[in-house]
Design a protein around this motif. Structure first.
Motif, PDB file in Angstrom:
ATOM      1  N   THR A   1       0.833  -1.213   0.000  1.00  0.00           N
ATOM      2  CA  THR A   1       0.000   0.000   0.000  1.00  0.00           C
ATOM      3  C   THR A   1       0.858   1.250   0.000  1.00  0.00           C
ATOM      4  N   GLN A   2       1.839   1.288   0.887  1.00  0.00           N
ATOM      5  CA  GLN A   2       2.671   2.477   0.980  1.00  0.00           C
ATOM      6  C   GLN A   2       3.570   2.629  -0.244  1.00  0.00           C
ATOM      7  N   ARG A   3       3.963   1.523  -0.832  1.00  0.00           N
ATOM      8  CA  ARG A   3       4.795   1.585  -2.039  1.00  0.00           C
ATOM      9  C   ARG A   3       4.000   2.102  -3.229  1.00  0.00           C
ATOM     10  N   ASP A   4       2.793   1.559  -3.407  1.00  0.00           N
ATOM     11  CA  ASP A   4       2.027   1.859  -4.620  1.00  0.00           C
ATOM     12  C   ASP A   4       1.188   3.130  -4.513  1.00  0.00           C
ATOM     13  N   GLN A   5       0.732   3.449  -3.304  1.00  0.00           N
ATOM     14  CA  GLN A   5      -0.186   4.572  -3.174  1.00  0.00           C
ATOM     15  C   GLN A   5       0.365   5.704  -2.319  1.00  0.00           C
ATOM     16  N   GLY A   6       1.470   5.478  -1.682  1.00  0.00           N
ATOM     17  CA  GLY A   6       2.038   6.503  -0.829  1.00  0.00           C
ATOM     18  C   GLY A   6       1.180   6.798   0.384  1.00  0.00           C
ATOM     19  N   LEU A   7       0.398   5.827   0.838  1.00  0.00           N
ATOM     20  CA  LEU A   7      -0.497   6.020   1.975  1.00  0.00           C
ATOM     21  C   LEU A   7       0.065   5.373   3.219  1.00  0.00           C
ATOM     22  N   SER A   8      -0.165   5.993   4.353  1.00  0.00           N
ATOM     23  CA  SER A   8       0.102   5.330   5.619  1.00  0.00           C
ATOM     24  C   SER A   8      -1.131   4.508   5.982  1.00  0.00           C
ATOM     25  N   THR A   9      -0.937   3.452   6.754  1.00  0.00           N
ATOM     26  CA  THR A   9      -2.037   2.568   7.137  1.00  0.00           C
ATOM     27  C   THR A   9      -2.114   2.492   8.649  1.00  0.00           C
ATOM     28  N   ILE A  10      -3.331   2.655   9.189  1.00  0.00           N
ATOM     29  CA  ILE A  10      -3.541   2.467  10.612  1.00  0.00           C
ATOM     30  C   ILE A  10      -4.575   1.379  10.810  1.00  0.00           C
TER      31      ILE A  10
ATOM     32  N   ILE B   1     -13.668   8.222  10.350  1.00  0.00           N
ATOM     33  CA  ILE B   1     -12.738   7.802   9.298  1.00  0.00           C
ATOM     34  C   ILE B   1     -12.907   8.678   8.055  1.00  0.00           C
ATOM     35  N   ARG B   2     -14.151   8.994   7.722  1.00  0.00           N
ATOM     36  CA  ARG B   2     -14.396   9.879   6.573  1.00  0.00           C
ATOM     37  C   ARG B   2     -13.728  11.239   6.782  1.00  0.00           C
ATOM     38  N   GLU B   3     -13.864  11.789   7.984  1.00  0.00           N
ATOM     39  CA  GLU B   3     -13.241  13.073   8.289  1.00  0.00           C
ATOM     40  C   GLU B   3     -11.727  12.972   8.263  1.00  0.00           C
ATOM     41  N   LEU B   4     -11.187  11.874   8.786  1.00  0.00           N
ATOM     42  CA  LEU B   4      -9.736  11.687   8.794  1.00  0.00           C
ATOM     43  C   LEU B   4      -9.189  11.647   7.372  1.00  0.00           C
TER      44      LEU B   4
ATOM     45  N   ALA C   1      -1.731  10.046  12.218  1.00  0.00           N
ATOM     46  CA  ALA C   1      -3.163   9.849  11.968  1.00  0.00           C
ATOM     47  C   ALA C   1      -3.915   9.441  13.232  1.00  0.00           C
ATOM     48  N   ILE C   2      -3.246   8.781  14.168  1.00  0.00           N
ATOM     49  CA  ILE C   2      -3.912   8.340  15.391  1.00  0.00           C
ATOM     50  C   ILE C   2      -4.282   9.544  16.255  1.00  0.00           C
ATOM     51  N   ALA C   3      -3.350  10.477  16.424  1.00  0.00           N
ATOM     52  CA  ALA C   3      -3.655  11.691  17.189  1.00  0.00           C
ATOM     53  C   ALA C   3      -4.751  12.502  16.503  1.00  0.00           C
ATOM     54  N   GLU C   4      -4.707  12.527  15.179  1.00  0.00           N
ATOM     55  CA  GLU C   4      -5.724  13.258  14.419  1.00  0.00           C
ATOM     56  C   GLU C   4      -7.097  12.617  14.613  1.00  0.00           C
ATOM     57  N   LEU C   5      -7.134  11.293  14.591  1.00  0.00           N
ATOM     58  CA  LEU C   5      -8.399  10.585  14.763  1.00  0.00           C
ATOM     59  C   LEU C   5      -8.966  10.827  16.165  1.00  0.00           C
ATOM     60  N   GLN C   6      -8.105  10.837  17.166  1.00  0.00           N
ATOM     61  CA  GLN C   6      -8.575  11.109  18.523  1.00  0.00           C
ATOM     62  C   GLN C   6      -9.222  12.486  18.608  1.00  0.00           C
TER      63      GLN C   6
END
Length: 300
Positions: free
Chosen positions: A85-94, A111-114, A283-288
């Protein structure tokens, strides 16, 4: 060293019941399957599979290993997905854990807001609080939603960081047809001969609250069923077959049920966002923060 392919072969033998069927499922020849199995057995110096005319079955040691193999292979697949995922899309995963009732109300919007704020991939695992905490400690989750009791906390620990999102008093859930349904509150002493729906795990907070109150009143709650399936719980209660202890946020108004206050002091249930004290993705702090804002200003 044990190789992942050897573990995949052992799992396939368990699932398929023979070397021939396992070879077909994995796209290998039988000699290849037999070779990997023999190498694994030599490495461990143990017989893992018994073979006869009826097929192949795991020995007791093979059964022990295959249970571990399932978890190991799942973790390897997870790692491969994360890297891809991170290689192909440049996304972090939580990865998040949650219990069903509050998770279904909060996480979809959060999740939508994040995702509107940052590029992130989210995987959600449903589990009761005990399971969420176990997965956090095993490093399989980044954060989760759990609940416990303010008066009898279950998860206070130096390795976890908890932020309380919501506190609500437990209620007794009864059928709308119950003689208690139109009362302001119910005396649990009058339910000494009633059946109850309880959690699958006796250590869960609602079970502990019910047992404590019933013990104080001099009786043991009679358990009709243990389940964490909210539809099943509501269905049994709506038919007048049982009662249960429930938080107001978990009540499904599509069912003919009423959530009543109790004469006895039922605990406050608190819902918390929990994560390890080790460094976490941004992303975890943002989600909180998103969850805190959502509960401070609930949607209409």
């Amino acid at each position: 060293m044990i190789q992942p392919q050897q573990l995949r072969i052992l799992v396939a033998i368990r699932d398929c019941g023979s070397l021939t069927a396992a070879a077909a499922a994995l796209g290998y020849g039988v000699p290849t399957i037999a070779h990997h199995l023999a190498s694994l057995e030599r490495h461990l110096d143990a017989r893992l599979v018994e073979r006869d005319r009826r097929g192949a079955r795991l020995t007791a040691l093979g059964a022990v290993l295959v249970e571990e193999a399932v978890h190991i292979l799942a973790r390897l697949e997870q790692a491969e997905r994360l890297v891809a995922t991170q290689r192909d899309q440049g996304l972090s995963t939580i990865r998040l854990g949650t219990f069903a009732s509050m998770g279904s109300q909060l996480l979809p919007r959060a999740i939508r807001e994040l995702r509107a704020r940052m590029s992130v991939q989210v995987e959600v695992v449903e589990a009761e609080p005990t399971g969420v905490v176990e997965l956090l400690r095993a490093g399989e989750l980044h954060a989760g939603l759990i609940y416990d009791s303010v008066d009898d906390p279950a998860f206070t620990s130096s390795d976890l960081r908890m932020h309380v999102l919501l506190e609500e008093r437990y209620r007794v859930l009864v059928a709308s047809s119950s003689p208690y349904a139109d009362t302001a509150e119910v005396d649990i002493a009058e339910l000494a001969h009633a059946d109850w729906v309880c959690s699958r795990h006796e250590s869960e907070t609602s079970d502990r609250v019910l047992r404590r109150v019933c013990h104080t009143l001099g009786f043991e709650p009679r358990v009709l069923m243990r389940t964490d399936d909210l539809n099943m719980i509501h269905g049994l209660v709506a038919e007048g077959l049982a009662c249960t202890v429930v938080a107001p946020s978990a009540v499904d108004t599509r069912f003919a049920v009423r959530a009543l206050a109790a004469v006895q002091d039922l605990d406050l249930r608190r819902t918390s966002f929990v994560r390890p004290k080790t460094p976490a993705p941004r992303a975890i702090a943002e989600l909180q923060d998103i969850l805190v804002d959502m509960l401070a200003s609930p949607a209409d």
